[in-house]
Design an enzyme around this catalytic site. Structure first.
Site, short mmCIF file in Angstrom:
data_model
loop_
_atom_site.label_atom_id
_atom_site.label_comp_id
_atom_site.label_asym_id
_atom_site.label_seq_id
_atom_site.Cartn_x
_atom_site.Cartn_y
_atom_site.Cartn_z
CE LYS A 250 -3.80 1.93 2.82
NZ LYS A 250 -4.58 1.70 4.06
CB SER A 325 -7.92 3.24 3.02
OG SER A 325 -7.00 2.79 4.00
CB SER A 349 -7.72 0.38 5.97
OG SER A 349 -8.50 1.54 6.06
#
Length: 649
Positions: A250, A325, A349
């Site tokens: 990420k 996310s 997330s």
């Protein structure tokens, strides 16, 4: 023998062959009969298998060199290999001469040095080592190869089938860490080749085709890093399970060799001074950082849209969001753009994109894994962890990334709470005798989600678990009334993060970024609201930190103690996956982990009627990752709910 062979014919031949004891001994020792019976069945079912090569009466017959080489060349041709094996005619084939013949078309760059005491001629040893390493013909033991023993037709059939499999191009789709390491150790694959396979898939399915838009940037050094790790494997051996394994991060994990953007145009050229602690640990374990994945900008939401990369799509349905996310990581791992991925989790997330992409996610206990170098949202709730296609792969990554880091004081609590390896808890029978509580308070009212959960509960029972239904969360109404700390902490902790970027940082404060307008308009108000927080001395903030945390932790521990529970379960999201541009909410289940700091493992639980994934969370006491991994692995192995997205075959 052709593909349309009657199954009763295969069965008849196989039954007769297995009566010829000891069938498997000439190939390998342990569990030989079971292994070879499966391989013989597969051999007989192939299109390329010569008719009547092996029958109910000739399985134990000695194979001639002409028959053996012709069979090997047929298998190689069927696998797309165009070089024939050359040989001199002879009456029989011994195990050492078979190794020499096979060595003509097998290339094993990391062949093992073997100490076979029965090999009388050293001239055979190089080929024997190559073929033993490849797995085509294994020794009887570490010290005995089976020198001068002749091959039967059964042996020849098994070797030919293994050769056919060996020469097949490696398929990275759904490939696990274990299968990749096996392919590397046997010479079928190099890390360099694997990296290229993943890069090809990113180009095919992320840049083109369905255009998932999950990747922000590919590491330009990935191929050269893979070459270095291949050379190291050849010279020194493997560092461990992650040696040469490509990982997608990420893009809020700091990388000293690539920008870390948080999904924002404002940080598109921001290259940190050093790696995040977990990234450093991954590299030390031999992993390759293949790419940085899109995320919901600054980790603010569940739909994964950002100013730097736009909207990421769900590989199971391009009209749906991938969760957030860490949605770019979720979509990319579901589509097999890398072996495993890393996400961060403040309010779901890791868990939500794992659920929405039919994946496994681990949100570790806060204090188990360092957050140093992960762009913060709210450090009271933040943590980072693996997103993978299997529980085993997630456990392997967890092994590499946990531990004490002086730059994150919370990790001091990990000392004494880390097992030798989380892989030791991969127990397919792990559900037997377990007591698991069903937290109906956070199920919600969505009939599709609840139908999947009803089925999952039955599957847990079938696996041997005892389910205690509708366990009650003490003070849940009060706990649920508290807000998320990201609204309070982000400004101050993000400004601290910017300071760590050094004198060359693009901006010094959140205010500077807001002034530029270099962010997605959808988060403008969130940024401004957070920037307007004047101080963390506010009584409301202190109440959340002190009272919410204490109430939530006590509620979970009391519930589990009162009911003698090993874990709690509930749907990862009480809401179905929305269409692009929709407002994604997930219910209240995420709070049980986010508000307590306790660990959660998310696993695939099934699909809705429109074929969208649904995940289930296992949550437990602090540092109970071993127990949760055991339960999740057992559930995974007995249900096999993981499916490959049809859009990225």
């Amino acid at each position: 023998m052709k593909k349309k062979i009657m199954m009763r014919t295969i069965s008849s031949v196989l039954t007769s062959i297995l009566m010829l004891a000891p069938l498997a001994t000439p190939i390998h020792a342990a569990n030989a009969t079971t292994s070879q019976s499966t391989e013989i069945t597969s051999f007989l079912a192939q299109d390329w298998t010569p008719k009547d090569f092996i029958t109910s009466s000739n399985g134990k017959s000695v194979v001639t060199s002409t028959e053996f080489v012709n069979l090997l060349n047929t298998a190689a041709d069927a696998a797309g290999y165009d070089q024939d094996i050359a040989y001199k005619s002879g009456d029989v084939v011994t195990r050492e001469t078979a190794a020499v013949l096979l060595d003509q078309i097998i290339d094993v760059p990391y062949s093992q040095n073997l100490a076979y005491n029965d090999v009388k001629s050293s001239s055979y040893l190089p080929s024997i080592e190559v073929i033993s390493t490849s797995g085509l013909i294994k020794g009887f033991s570490d010290s005995r190869y089976g020198y001068e023993q002749t091959l039967t037709k059964t042996d020849a059939a098994v070797i030919a089938y293994r050769l056919y499999q060996y020469l097949q191009p490696f398929n990275p789709v759904e490939a696990s860490i274990t299968s990749i390491q096996s392919a590397m150790e046997t010479g079928r694959l190099t890390s360099e080749e694997l990296v290229q396979l993943y890069l090809d898939r990113i180009e095919q399915y992320d840049d083109n085709g369905p255009k998932l838009n999950s990747i922000i940037k590919v590491n330009d050094q990935a191929i050269s890093l893979a070459k270095e790790l291949d050379a190291e494997r050849s010279d020194q051996g493997s560092r461990g399970p992650l040696h040469g394994i490509p990982i997608i991060l990420k893009d809020n994990f700091d990388t000293a060799d690539m920008p870390t953007t948080g999904g924002s145009l404002a940080l598109k050229d921001s290259v940190p001074a050093d790696d995040a602690y977990q990234v450093k640990k991954l590299r030390e374990a031999g992993a390759i950082i293949l790419a940085k994945a899109n995320l919901h900008e600054f980790a603010f939401g569940y739909t994964t849209t950002s100013s730097i990369s736009g909207q990421t799509l769900n590989p199971y349905n391009l009209t749906r969001v991938p969760g957030g996310s860490s949605g770019g990581t979720g979509a990319s791992i579901a589509a097999s753009f890398a072996t495993v991925g890393m996400g961060s989790d403040t309010g779901g997330s890791i868990r939500v994109p794992s659920s929405f992409n039919n994946l496994v996610g681990i949100r570790p206990t806060i204090g188990l894994s360092s957050r140093d170098g992960i762009m913060p949202l709210a450090l009271t709730q933040d943590t980072g962890g693996p997103i993978a296609r299997t529980v085993a792969d997630a456990a392997a990554v967890l092994d590499a990334t946990v531990g004490y880091d002086p730059n994150d004081v919370t990790t001091a609590s990990s000392i004494g709470n880390i097992p030798d390896s989380y892989l030791d808890y991969l127990d397919s029978e792990g559900l037997k005798g377990a007591r698991i509580g069903i937290v109906r308070d956070v199920f919600g009212t969505d009939s599709e989600i609840n139908t999947v959960m009803t089925n999952a509960i039955q599957e847990l029972k079938q696996g041997g678990a005892t389910l205690i239904d509708n366990v009650s969360i003490p003070n849940f109404t009060q706990i649920n009334s508290f807000g998320s700390l990201s609204a309070w902490e982000f400004k101050f902790q993000f400004n601290d993060y910017l300071t760590t970027l050094g004198d060359n940082r693009p901006y010094s404060t959140l205010s500077d970024i807001i002034t530029t307008g270099l962010f997605d308009p959808s988060i403008a108000q969130q940024l401004k609201d957070r920037n307007n927080i004047g101080s963390l001395e506010d009584e409301t903030y202190k109440d959340i930190v002190l009272y919410r945390t204490r109430l939530a932790q006590q509620a979970i521990l009391k519930m589990m103690a009162d009911n003698d529970l090993d874990a709690l379960i509930f749907p990862t999201s009480a809401k179905q996956i929305v269409k692009i541009d929709g407002d994604q909410t997930i219910g209240d289940g995420f709070k049980l982990s986010s508000f307590t700091g306790y660990p959660t493992v998310t696993v695939p639980a099934g699909f809705t009627t429109d074929n969208m994934p649904v995940g289930m969370d296992f949550i437990g006491r602090p540092f109970s990752e071993p127990t949760l991994i055991k339960l999740a692995y057992s559930f995974e192995q007995s249900t096999q709910h993981r499916r490959t997205p049809v859009l990225t075959p």
